[in-house]
Design an enzyme around this catalytic site. Structure first.
Site, PDB file in Angstrom:
ATOM      1  N   ASP A  13       0.610  -1.132   0.031  1.00  0.00           N
ATOM      2  CA  ASP A  13       0.025   0.249   0.030  1.00  0.00           C
ATOM      3  C   ASP A  13       0.785   1.236   0.000  1.00  0.00           C
ATOM      4  OD1 ASP A  13      -2.432  -1.726   0.236  1.00  0.00           O
ATOM      5  OD2 ASP A  13      -1.653  -2.133   2.373  1.00  0.00           O
ATOM      6  N   HIS A  43      -5.108  -2.113  -5.347  1.00  0.00           N
ATOM      7  CA  HIS A  43      -4.325  -1.146  -5.902  1.00  0.00           C
ATOM      8  C   HIS A  43      -5.416   0.078  -6.202  1.00  0.00           C
ATOM      9  CE1 HIS A  43      -0.555  -3.157  -7.735  1.00  0.00           C
ATOM     10  NE2 HIS A  43      -0.601  -3.126  -6.311  1.00  0.00           N
TER      11      HIS A  43
HETATM   12  P1  IMP Z   1      -2.728 -12.946   2.657  1.00  0.00           P
HETATM   13  O1  IMP Z   1      -1.766 -12.475   1.790  1.00  0.00           O
HETATM   14  O2  IMP Z   1      -4.199 -12.717   2.416  1.00  0.00           O
HETATM   15  O3  IMP Z   1      -2.393 -14.268   3.138  1.00  0.00           O
HETATM   16  O4  IMP Z   1      -2.314 -12.083   3.848  1.00  0.00           O
HETATM   17  C1  IMP Z   1      -1.236 -12.253   4.817  1.00  0.00           C
HETATM   18  C2  IMP Z   1      -0.601 -11.113   5.288  1.00  0.00           C
HETATM   19  O5  IMP Z   1      -0.229 -10.044   4.284  1.00  0.00           O
HETATM   20  C3  IMP Z   1      -1.653 -10.139   6.117  1.00  0.00           C
HETATM   21  O6  IMP Z   1      -1.189  -9.414   6.934  1.00  0.00           O
HETATM   22  C4  IMP Z   1      -2.348  -9.213   5.083  1.00  0.00           C
HETATM   23  O7  IMP Z   1      -2.799  -7.936   5.529  1.00  0.00           O
HETATM   24  C5  IMP Z   1      -1.105  -8.808   4.308  1.00  0.00           C
HETATM   25  N1  IMP Z   1      -1.017  -8.468   2.949  1.00  0.00           N
HETATM   26  C6  IMP Z   1      -1.326  -9.385   1.642  1.00  0.00           C
HETATM   27  N2  IMP Z   1      -1.651  -8.654   0.609  1.00  0.00           N
HETATM   28  C7  IMP Z   1      -1.438  -7.301   1.144  1.00  0.00           C
HETATM   29  C8  IMP Z   1      -1.371  -6.245   0.186  1.00  0.00           C
HETATM   30  O8  IMP Z   1      -1.539  -6.212  -1.136  1.00  0.00           O
HETATM   31  N3  IMP Z   1      -1.170  -4.921   0.743  1.00  0.00           N
HETATM   32  C9  IMP Z   1      -0.879  -4.785   1.999  1.00  0.00           C
HETATM   33  N4  IMP Z   1      -0.839  -6.118   3.054  1.00  0.00           N
HETATM   34  C10 IMP Z   1      -1.240  -7.192   2.379  1.00  0.00           C
HETATM   35 MG    MG Z   2      -2.951  -2.220  -1.616  1.00  0.00          MG
END
Ligand code: IMP
Ligand code: MG
Length: 336
Positions: A13, A43
């Site tokens: 982000d 995004h």
């Molecule tokens: P998952 O990828 O959904 O398994 O989430 C695992 C960790 O990665 C969590 O803490 C999510 O909040 C974080 N996370 C996954 N994708 C993103 C992203 O695109 N931006 C920020 N955090 C992410």
């Molecule tokens: Mg994002």
């Protein structure tokens, strides 16, 4: 610019979507192709009055002459992909690699139903972790197994490598951020794959020798969603004092906010092989800089921050974002 990779330097982000959209409009790549985990990424791209939160289609969609691809390594949720194709009107130029792993509803259920993923790690609940697990187990489906995707299939690496042979520019759009890399991040509070530039190249079948530039995007005040260590984190009250409050694009969860982390920036720049850096949110360092498009007009506070950040990163800061709109940017890439 020939082949450029854009990745997030902190915890995701960082505003990559906006940087990609700007670079696409200016550099006119033939292909914009996504790397990264899958639809767990959100995004946000703001153009004039309209704001789009995209999860599958590359953020560079605003530039209308590029093919929009999803690289082989990325997980595709067909429902999200088809919805975005419709919403953004990109049918005819949006493609997925035929070997992309598929997220099925059962993966989402497993993600949301898992104490470990949903509660401890704080996953986005989009099914990515379980789908990557099935991919490693070689039981998951691929894009070519899904009839609804038939008209969108391509050999994405072939398309990209041939474009590069023809001398065209290609933009590889990374997702997530360095701190949540499965390899280099704060394990186990990480996502289900590496998030560094090398992974983005691998996701798209582009060999390391073909990459010309790696732009790492950093946020003046880094944020993190979900659980895990965040050494420069501030309290909610402190964040409010700075006038910053953020919510996730995918999960709408409140983002944790921290101070600039020079040590992390340097380490992340090293592993990513950063050749240039972009810094977003300069209007938060000094609200007077909101919307500024001329480096000379930035305040002393903003310039001091940027020069400290540049020292930390160890590579030139060439893109400076001063607000959410695609036009709120200072692009120093061609200045001497
Ligand atoms: P998952 O990828 O959904 O398994 O989430 C695992 C960790 O990665 C969590 O803490 C999510 O909040 C974080 N996370 C996954 N994708 C993103 C992203 O695109 N931006 C920020 N955090 C992410
Ligand atoms: Mg994002």
């Amino acid at each position: 610019m020939a082949c450029t990779i854009i990745v997030g330097g902190f915890f995701g982000d960082e505003g990559k979507g906006k940087i990609v959209a700007h670079i696409a409009e200016r550099d006119r790549p033939a292909i914009i192709s996504r790397g990264g985990v899958g639809p767990n990424a959100g995004h946000t791209v703001t153009v004039g009055e309209k704001s789009y939160g995209v999860r599958m289609i590359p953020s560079g969609f605003v530039y209308k002459d590029a093919l929009l691809c999803i690289g082989t390594g990325v997980l595709v949720d067909p429902r999200v992909f088809l919805h975005e194709v419709d919403l953004l009107g990109v049918k005819g130029r949006a493609f997925v690699d035929e070997r992309c792993g598929i997220i099925d509803p059962a993966h989402i259920e497993r993600d949301r139903g898992s104490e470990h993923l949903a509660k401890k790690v704080g996953s986005t609940g989009t099914g990515c972790g379980p789908a990557n697990a099935d991919r490693a187990m070689r039981t998951g489906r691929q894009a070519k197994d899904v009839p609804e995707l038939a008209e969108y299939l391509k050999d994405v690496p072939l398309e990209i490598n041939e474009s590069l042979d023809d001398g065209d520019s290609v933009l590889i759009e990374g997702t997530q951020g360095f701190g949540i890399s499965l390899y280099f991040g704060t394990y186990p509070y990480v996502t289900s794959k590496d998030t560094s530039a090398s992974q983005m190249a691998a996701d798209n079948g582009v060999g390391p020798t073909r990459i010309d530039d790696v732009i790492v995007v950093f946020k003046a005040y880094p944020t993190r969603v979900g659980a895990g260590p965040f050494s420069t984190e501030m309290t909610e009250e402190e964040a409010q004092e700075h006038g910053i409050e953020e919510f996730g694009t995918v999960t709408h969860r409140r983002r944790r906010i921290g101070e600039w982390d020079g040590e992390m920036a340097r380490y992340s720049a090293m592993i990513n092989g950063c050749t240039q850096a972009a810094i977003t949110g300069i209007d938060r360092i000094d609200p007077d800089c909101f919307g500024c498009t001329d480096y000379r007009k930035l305040s002393k506070a903003a310039k001091d921050f940027l020069s400290k950040a540049e020292d930390d990163i160890g590579a030139p800061v060439t893109l400076i974002s001063t607000g959410p709109d695609i036009s709120h940017i200072i692009d120093l890439r061609e200045e001497p």
